[in-house]
Every structure is written in structure tokens, then in C-alpha cells.
Design a protein around this motif. Sequence first.
Motif, short mmCIF file in Angstrom:
data_model
loop_
_atom_site.label_atom_id
_atom_site.label_comp_id
_atom_site.label_asym_id
_atom_site.label_seq_id
_atom_site.Cartn_x
_atom_site.Cartn_y
_atom_site.Cartn_z
N ASP A 199 -9.27 -9.90 8.96
CA ASP A 199 -8.82 -8.54 8.67
C ASP A 199 -9.84 -7.44 8.97
N HIS A 243 -10.75 -2.56 11.56
CA HIS A 243 -9.62 -3.34 11.02
C HIS A 243 -9.36 -4.48 12.01
N SER A 250 -1.11 -3.85 10.23
CA SER A 250 -0.79 -4.77 9.15
C SER A 250 0.50 -5.54 9.43
N PHE A 310 -6.34 -12.39 2.41
CA PHE A 310 -5.24 -11.82 1.64
C PHE A 310 -4.11 -11.66 2.65
N ALA A 363 4.15 -4.04 5.11
CA ALA A 363 2.84 -3.95 4.44
C ALA A 363 2.61 -2.58 3.81
N PHE A 374 -6.69 3.65 7.59
CA PHE A 374 -7.97 3.17 7.05
C PHE A 374 -9.19 3.97 7.50
N ARG A 418 0.85 -1.20 0.00
CA ARG A 418 0.00 0.00 0.00
C ARG A 418 0.88 1.25 0.00
N ARG A 433 2.28 -12.21 -0.74
CA ARG A 433 0.94 -12.51 -0.21
C ARG A 433 0.36 -13.80 -0.78
N TYR A 452 -1.72 -3.54 -6.73
CA TYR A 452 -1.50 -4.19 -5.43
C TYR A 452 -2.82 -4.33 -4.66
N LYS A 465 -11.83 -4.14 -0.25
CA LYS A 465 -11.13 -4.38 1.01
C LYS A 465 -10.90 -3.09 1.80
N LYS A 466 -9.75 -2.49 1.63
CA LYS A 466 -9.42 -1.33 2.47
C LYS A 466 -10.25 -0.11 2.07
#
Length: 582
Positions: A273, A226, A248, A295, A426, A444, A69, A364, A197, A205-206
Motif C-alpha cells: 500500500d 501510495h 484503492s 489492511f 473503498a 492522500f 474512508r 477488510r 474505520y 496509515k493514510k
Amino acid sequence: MSKTHVVEKWVDEAAALTKPSKVIWADGSKQEYDRLVEEMLRDGTLLEMNQKTYPGCYLHRSHPQDVARTEQLTFICTRDPEDAGPSNNWMAPAEAKAKAGAYFKHSMKDRRMWVIPYLMGPAGSAASRTGVMVTDSAYVVASMHIMTRVGQVAIDHMRAADDFIAGLHGMGDLSPERRLILHFPEEKLIWSVGSGYGGNALLGKKCHALRIGSYQARQEGWMAEHMFILGVEDPEGRITYFGGAMPSASGKTNLAMVVSKLPGYRAWTLGDDIAWIYVDAEGQLRAINPERGFFGVAPNTSAATNPNGIQMVRSNTIFTNVATTPAKEPWWEGIGTEAPAGTLDWQGRPWAPGGAPAAHPNSRFTTPGSQCPSIAPNWEDPQGVPISGFIFGSRRTNVIPMVFESFGWQHGVFLGAAMSTETTAAITGQVGVVRRDPMAMIPFCGYNMGSYFAHWLAMGPRLANPPKIFRVNWFRRDAEGRFLWPGYGENARILKWMVDRIHGRGKAVETPLGFIPTADALDLSGLDIDRRRVERALAWDRDEWLDALGDLSAFFGPFGRRLPGQIRQELELMVYRLKTGR
Ligand code: OXD
Ligand code: MN
């Protein structure tokens, strides 16, 4: 596939901007997944792994500059910068669209655009939400198949024609110079360009489940966190459920699927997660896992650290940036075996021990949740599971004791807000530096974190039985740099103490930090460990803490009037308790 006119209109707009050669609607079927894999094997996006020992497993090697990220290129684009807050990057919506619009413009000219309707959360759950993303990456489509529920099921879940988060994703030219991950929470919109990515490109997801999700959660009175979701079954057969926030690559997946080394205790995995958490009609917090897969970070996943993880990636898994052995099996540092001669590194180059890591440190696996041996039978229950405890964990060599419990909800929220951690691979940037990471949400939270703390505080009084809040740190080291606590399967002993506390048992001493277990309150039966090491892992130091709280005060400063008075008050109370010993 049926679609609403709002979905169609938005897809038309995305196509008008990016000009793909073709638009394909993803239906989420196995045939579609197989077709995507076949195509990617043909064009080299995927490489086949050993189909005898790793059936259905493939390797993807990403662009070497696109491996994690990129928080510095991630923005919250609200009208008012104060709504993004001091811990987020902010860009004005019009400026963001002008900038990224130039990168997107005609960027899919010779490429196909997939439309992926996806559902976050189990089918039939009132807590689940729909997203519709478009992308020009087949790898993203296949990964979304694993990580979310794709196709008609998502459209069927919409409560109105515009009840979806729209996500525009494009690979662009993959240059970090022309990469932007943009969130427009006021428009229920995500734009991500220039990265393939996972955390930047799998928009469910995020971007959706956490950044836009947290914004919606505050508006609608629920929580997007999270957090893993974990059930601990005790010898009486009772299951106690926890939500756990950890930064992470800090052992969150390992704990979420821990194999207990303590006889009579068993852990059940519901998610590793993200947790979406709501208050039910009885005032009970309940959590669903919005994702359908894992993931996870590959390095240091081994039969010793995460036996369930090792088993679940033996089939139907997409590996990204791991090393490969001559037998076409995946390999990474900390897998528990030596790399055989002829191993290729994550970029496909011959590798020999002693130099740079063979697998990228943030390599990953993407794998279906159902393949985890410890997956809970009720992991897709539309009602979710009742949460009795929250765990806030981080990676600190010193200062933070291995485990302690807050005095109550407000103090627990403060402990979450006070979290700090040592950074990992991460994210792009320096590894091992201490940074503040409240509730592991600093990258996040889709809005001002001061308001986020206020939202947490406001949840407490709505609960008939607020969960107990625990702070953990498995990463304390001795003067020689060795970990004080063995961790992994032995963490079940700490979970047992938490379960005991939740059910009114479990011995603890009251300290200025909170309730800390006495060394004899932890069940160490059958564990060969010097009790003094456990005592050191549980120890705390007044001056270290006073120092740390000084830093914390500086971190809170920029939140100004958005920082709730109760958080400041808890900070002052903690300083007072430390200074007076009361
Ligand atoms: C993740 C992360 O991928 O937190 O879960 O980076
Ligand atoms: Mn994460």
C-alpha cells in the motif's frame, strides 16, 4: 517505557481534553494483544471465528455508517489554503480545532485511553519515523499492533524529544455529523474523531504515512507514495524492484503478492500500500515499506485472484464486515465458493443469495505481513530495496492501453499526473464514476498537488539512474463488457516485459502515448488467448485521447501557477504528437 517530556506533555493535553477514566501505555507485546482480544471478545467488539480452521482469527462488525474512508470529512488544515490546494478540503487550523475539540471534549469520560507509540518502517532504518497516537478504541490498538511496530522501538527511533507525529483519535458518537479527519502538517499533528474505520482511525496509515508523510517528504527531499513494493525474480535469479501506485481497491494487493503464471518468474512482496522512497549516496532510489501488515479488501480475494492473500488470512487475522458461515468461517463475494445455507451477512443478519451483498463491498482483513507466503526475505531491510521501475495503474474500461512506457522521467511524471480511474467502494460515495487521481494520491497528498508534481519532477535530476515509468490498465473491456486480459497471475507476463525494458530488452513501438509493446513482445507462451484480444487491450484511439486530454486540461486549471510548466508542456506535446502523428 521511557518517554520524552514532549511526548508526555502532549499525552497530558490529550487526556485533559478527553478526560479518560484511565490512561494505558501500549507496549506492543503479544501478551498485550492477547489481553485486548480477550476483552473485546467479552464485550462483543470481536467475535471468534472457527479456531480450528482459522486460528487466531476474529470478526469485527463496525457501525453500519462507518465502513469506508470519508473524504468529504477529511481536511488539510494549513495556515494558507493555497498550501492545501484545490484537490484537498481545507479548514483553518483554529476553526478545525474548535469544531473537533467540541466533539472530543470529555468524550472518553467513561472510557480508557491507550497511548500507542508506533514506528513506521523497519527498526534501524534511517528512513523510519515515529508516531504517538492516543485512542479510546481497543480495536484500533489491536489493529495498530498488526499494522505497525508498537512500543519502545518507536520511542528509541526518535531523533529528538519532539521527533514524532502526534495523533489524537476518538470514536466520539460515530455519527458522520460529528466526524472529522484533520491533518495539521505544520504542527506534525492529526486529529480524527467519529470513525473507527481503518483508513480514518489507524492513524499510522493514510494520515501519517501518506498525508503528513508526503508533506514531510517534500520538505526533506524524499517521497511518500501510495505504492506497493514488488520484486520480480527472473530466470537468471536477478530481482528487479518496482513501486506501483494504484487507486484503492483496484487490484493493488493482488499484484503486490501475485503468483506468476509464467514459468521462471517469481514475485516477491515487500509492501501492498505505501512506499517511503529516498535517494541513497549513489543516487539510487530505495524504498521501504512503512507498514508491518496488510489492511486488504476482502471481496474478490480468492484462490484464483490472490492465492497468497487467501493463505495469509488463515490465521492471526482480524476480519472486518465480512459475512460468516455457520462453521464460523469468513465468506465474501468472489471468494470462489458458494455461501452455505445459514450464512450471516456483515451485519449479522440471515442472508440469502439474490439480495444485497453478504460481505460489505469494502470489508477488510488485517493481517501480519510476515504471514504472506510471497513476503520477500529482505522486506524489513533497513536500507530498503533499489527501485528500477514505477508502475502507475488505474481502472478504466477504455482509453488507457493495458501497458505502455513513458519516454522518460518528465513524461512519466506527466502520465502519473494524468491518471484517472473508476471509483470503488473503498470510499463513501458513488462507485464506478471516472475521477482524476494523479499517482493514486488524490485522497492522500497532504499539500498542494501542483507542488507535489514539482517535487516529483525535481527528484529526476537527482537520480543516477531514474526508474522507468510504466502506465498499466488491466481493466479494458470488449463491447460485451468482458475483460480483454485475464489479469491476476497472467500479469506476470506484463511484468516480464517491464523487466526486459529496464534491462535494455523488450520490443516496443513508439507511439504518441509512449512505448507500447507489440503483441509479440509479450510472452504469451502457454496462455490460451486470442491474440486479437491482446491487440485490443493494447490499442489506443486518437480521438478518445484528445478528448481525455481536454478533460485533463480542465482538471489542471485550478492549480494555476502551482502547476509546473513542464506538466503543461508535456500535455501540449502529447496533443501535438496525437494531432500530427509524430
Ligand atoms: C486503503 C485505501 O485502505 O487506499 O489502502 O483505501
Ligand atoms: Mn491504499
